[in-house]
Design an enzyme around this catalytic site. Structure first.
Site, PDB file in Angstrom:
ATOM      1  N   ARG A 224       0.850  -1.193   0.000  1.00 52.11           N
ATOM      2  CA  ARG A 224       0.000   0.000   0.000  1.00 52.11           C
ATOM      3  C   ARG A 224       0.888   1.246   0.000  1.00 52.11           C
ATOM      4  NH1 ARG A 224      -3.467  -2.873  -1.492  1.00 52.11           N
ATOM      5  NH2 ARG A 224      -5.472  -3.342  -0.519  1.00 52.11           N
ATOM      6  N   HIS A 272      -0.930   0.050  -9.797  1.00 54.98           N
ATOM      7  CA  HIS A 272      -1.590  -0.888  -8.870  1.00 54.98           C
ATOM      8  C   HIS A 272      -2.114  -2.120  -9.633  1.00 54.98           C
ATOM      9  CE1 HIS A 272      -3.830  -1.203  -4.788  1.00 54.98           C
ATOM     10  NE2 HIS A 272      -3.629  -2.411  -5.301  1.00 54.98           N
TER      11      HIS A 272
HETATM   12  P1  NAP Z   1      -1.531 -11.791   4.903  1.00 55.45           P
HETATM   13  O1  NAP Z   1      -1.644 -13.208   4.446  1.00 55.45           O
HETATM   14  O2  NAP Z   1      -2.477 -11.291   5.939  1.00 55.45           O
HETATM   15  O3  NAP Z   1      -0.023 -11.586   5.406  1.00 55.45           O
HETATM   16  C1  NAP Z   1       0.385 -10.477   6.123  1.00 55.45           C
HETATM   17  C2  NAP Z   1       1.804 -10.711   6.623  1.00 55.45           C
HETATM   18  O4  NAP Z   1       2.282  -9.499   7.219  1.00 55.45           O
HETATM   19  C3  NAP Z   1       1.903 -11.797   7.696  1.00 55.45           C
HETATM   20  O5  NAP Z   1       3.075 -12.547   7.543  1.00 55.45           O
HETATM   21  C4  NAP Z   1       1.962 -10.977   8.988  1.00 55.45           C
HETATM   22  O6  NAP Z   1       2.649 -11.611  10.059  1.00 55.45           O
HETATM   23  C5  NAP Z   1       2.755  -9.786   8.520  1.00 55.45           C
HETATM   24  N1  NAP Z   1       2.547  -8.624   9.402  1.00 55.45           N
HETATM   25  C6  NAP Z   1       1.392  -7.986   9.691  1.00 55.45           C
HETATM   26  N2  NAP Z   1       1.615  -6.986  10.569  1.00 55.45           N
HETATM   27  C7  NAP Z   1       2.933  -7.014  10.850  1.00 55.45           C
HETATM   28  C8  NAP Z   1       3.782  -6.259  11.703  1.00 55.45           C
HETATM   29  N3  NAP Z   1       3.299  -5.254  12.462  1.00 55.45           N
HETATM   30  N4  NAP Z   1       5.084  -6.576  11.759  1.00 55.45           N
HETATM   31  C9  NAP Z   1       5.587  -7.603  11.017  1.00 55.45           C
HETATM   32  N5  NAP Z   1       4.839  -8.359  10.172  1.00 55.45           N
HETATM   33  C10 NAP Z   1       3.537  -8.059  10.109  1.00 55.45           C
HETATM   34  O7  NAP Z   1      -1.664 -10.798   3.653  1.00 55.45           O
HETATM   35  P2  NAP Z   1      -1.445 -11.114   2.088  1.00 55.45           P
HETATM   36  O8  NAP Z   1      -2.624 -11.817   1.523  1.00 55.45           O
HETATM   37  O9  NAP Z   1      -0.104 -11.723   1.929  1.00 55.45           O
HETATM   38  O10 NAP Z   1      -1.459  -9.621   1.491  1.00 55.45           O
HETATM   39  C11 NAP Z   1      -0.529  -8.645   1.925  1.00 55.45           C
HETATM   40  C12 NAP Z   1      -0.897  -7.269   1.403  1.00 55.45           C
HETATM   41  O11 NAP Z   1      -0.620  -7.182   0.000  1.00 55.45           O
HETATM   42  C13 NAP Z   1      -2.384  -6.890   1.462  1.00 55.45           C
HETATM   43  O12 NAP Z   1      -2.739  -6.465   2.761  1.00 55.45           O
HETATM   44  C14 NAP Z   1      -2.495  -5.790   0.440  1.00 55.45           C
HETATM   45  O13 NAP Z   1      -2.269  -4.524   1.045  1.00 55.45           O
HETATM   46  C15 NAP Z   1      -1.349  -6.083  -0.527  1.00 55.45           C
HETATM   47  N6  NAP Z   1      -1.826  -6.443  -1.885  1.00 55.45           N
HETATM   48  C16 NAP Z   1      -1.461  -5.663  -2.940  1.00 55.45           C
HETATM   49  C17 NAP Z   1      -1.866  -6.002  -4.217  1.00 55.45           C
HETATM   50  C18 NAP Z   1      -1.447  -5.191  -5.404  1.00 55.45           C
HETATM   51  O14 NAP Z   1      -1.948  -5.422  -6.514  1.00 55.45           O
HETATM   52  N7  NAP Z   1      -0.529  -4.279  -5.268  1.00 55.45           N
HETATM   53  C19 NAP Z   1      -2.669  -7.148  -4.418  1.00 55.45           C
HETATM   54  C20 NAP Z   1      -3.019  -7.904  -3.319  1.00 55.45           C
HETATM   55  C21 NAP Z   1      -2.605  -7.546  -2.041  1.00 55.45           C
HETATM   56  P3  NAP Z   1       2.070 -12.952  10.730  1.00 55.45           P
HETATM   57  O15 NAP Z   1       2.308 -14.028   9.671  1.00 55.45           O
HETATM   58  O16 NAP Z   1       2.911 -13.154  11.916  1.00 55.45           O
HETATM   59  O17 NAP Z   1       0.618 -12.716  10.994  1.00 55.45           O
HETATM   60  C1  GLV Z   2      -5.279  -5.291  -3.909  1.00 61.90           C
HETATM   61  O1  GLV Z   2      -4.587  -4.347  -3.704  1.00 61.90           O
HETATM   62  C2  GLV Z   2      -5.758  -6.183  -2.897  1.00 61.90           C
HETATM   63  O2  GLV Z   2      -5.647  -5.849  -1.704  1.00 61.90           O
HETATM   64  O3  GLV Z   2      -6.266  -7.257  -3.256  1.00 61.90           O
END
Ligand code: NAP
Ligand code: GLV
Length: 309
Positions: A224, A272
């Protein structure tokens, strides 16, 4: 048995194909685009809905967010009893892995410089770089970060990973919690951000933290825009501590015209698009989880509203 009602309220999303897909997969449910004053529904499928939506639908049992990140949703006042479910992978992990690997490899292999040479009509060689000098640190080892870290390890980059709680991933040196953040950064030259945006992670990519990366650092932000302090990145690019950045997300989207990122020679931008929501896969995941909730079963991908992700 009463008919299941699903309301659809997704900003910047054409509703017709989603309604058609949901209707095909759940033929006995009523599925409709939300309008102010609409009848109460059981479940909602949302992306960046307005506060009015939840104010008018306090009875909702479940909210399905058609993205992985729930930061925009959690800024709203939600019905207290509601279950919030986000997309888990749904085809995004492989997209994110290919996007991040291409950004790392493009930088590591100097492909930008080769492209400039070729445009200028020069057949030039640049000295090969040592892979061992390009340790990649992945912030966030969740559904997307873990897949990205493992894809990078496949290319034999040294890979570090940082998460809130400890994680053991093959080929990835794990760091966790605030206490190990400085060591994680100092062990990394390329930084990939895949954290959720929460109060703990907002502005986490600031001057102090980015300065801890190894000299010639490179930043890839695919999570983000509000994780990154724009002026701090620009200062570290301009003083040479950082060699470049690939940015897919921004504080304001679309990126305002005139923002210095547009024309910075060391920054590569995309709008994005690193991991897009794939409609059919997402509908299949949402419907499977909705049916499980209806049967009283537990489902994966529930958002912990207090934690922020
Ligand atoms: P997720 O499965 O919830 O993983 C989040 C990770 O971040 C986990 O490993 C978590 O640790 C860690 N985390 C959270 N808070 C933290 C902190 N304070 N300190 C250290 N580590 C922390 O999320 P995801 O599905 O991988 O997605 C991640 C992010 O990608 C989304 O929230 C979104 O903003 C972004 N995204 C972007 C796009 C794009 O097109 N650019 C698309 C999809 C998603 P734990 O494992 O210990 O809980
Ligand atoms: C895209 O940014 C998502 O959070 O899926």
């Amino acid at each position: 048995m009463s008919v299941l009602n699903i309301t659809f309220c997704c900003t910047n999303t054409a509703p017709e194909p989603w309604l058609a897909g949901l209707h095909t997969t759940l033929p006995h449910a009523e599925v409709a685009v939300w309008q102010p004053g609409a009848a109460p529904a059981d479940y909602a499928v949302v992306w960046q809905p307005p506060q009015q939506f939840f104010d008018e639908q306090p009875q909702l049992k479940g909210i399905f967010n058609i993205g992985a990140g729930v930061d925009a949703l959690l800024k709203l006042r939600l019905p207290p009893q509601v279950v919030v479910v986000r997309l888990e992978d749904a085809g995004m992990a492989v997209q994110m892995a290919e996007y991040v690997c291409q950004a790392v490899i493009r930088h590591f292999r100097d492909l930008e410089a080769y492209a400039a040479d070729i445009r200028a009509g020069h057949w030039t060689y640049h000295a090969p770089r040592q892979r061992s000098d390009f340790a990649v640190g992945v912030m966030g080892l969740g559904v997307l970060g873990a897949r990205v870290a493992q894809a990078l390890a496949h290319f034999e980059f040294p890979v570090n990973g940082w998460s809130r709680t400890p994680k053991a991933l093959a080929g990835v040196r794990g760091f966790s919690g605030a206490a190990q953040l400085d060591d994680f950064l100092a062990s990394s030259r390329v930084l990939v951000n895949l954290l959720p945006l929460t109060p703990d992670t907002t502005n986490i990519l600031n001057r102090e933290r980015l300065s801890r990366l190894q000299p010639g650092g490179y930043v890839i932000n695919v999570a983000r825009g509000a994780h990154l302090v724009d002026d701090d990145l620009l200062a570290l690019l301009d003083n040479g501590h950082l060699a470049g950045a690939t940015l897919d997300v921004f504080r304001t989207e679309p990126l305002p015209s005139g923002h210095p990122f547009w024309r910075h020679p060391k920054i590569t931008l995309t709008p994005h698009t690193s991991a897009r929501t794939l409609r059919e896969t997402s509908i299949a995941q949402i419907v499977a989880k909705l049916m499980a909730l209806q049967r009283g079963e537990s489902v994966a991908g529930l958002v912990d509203v207090g934690r922020g992700y």
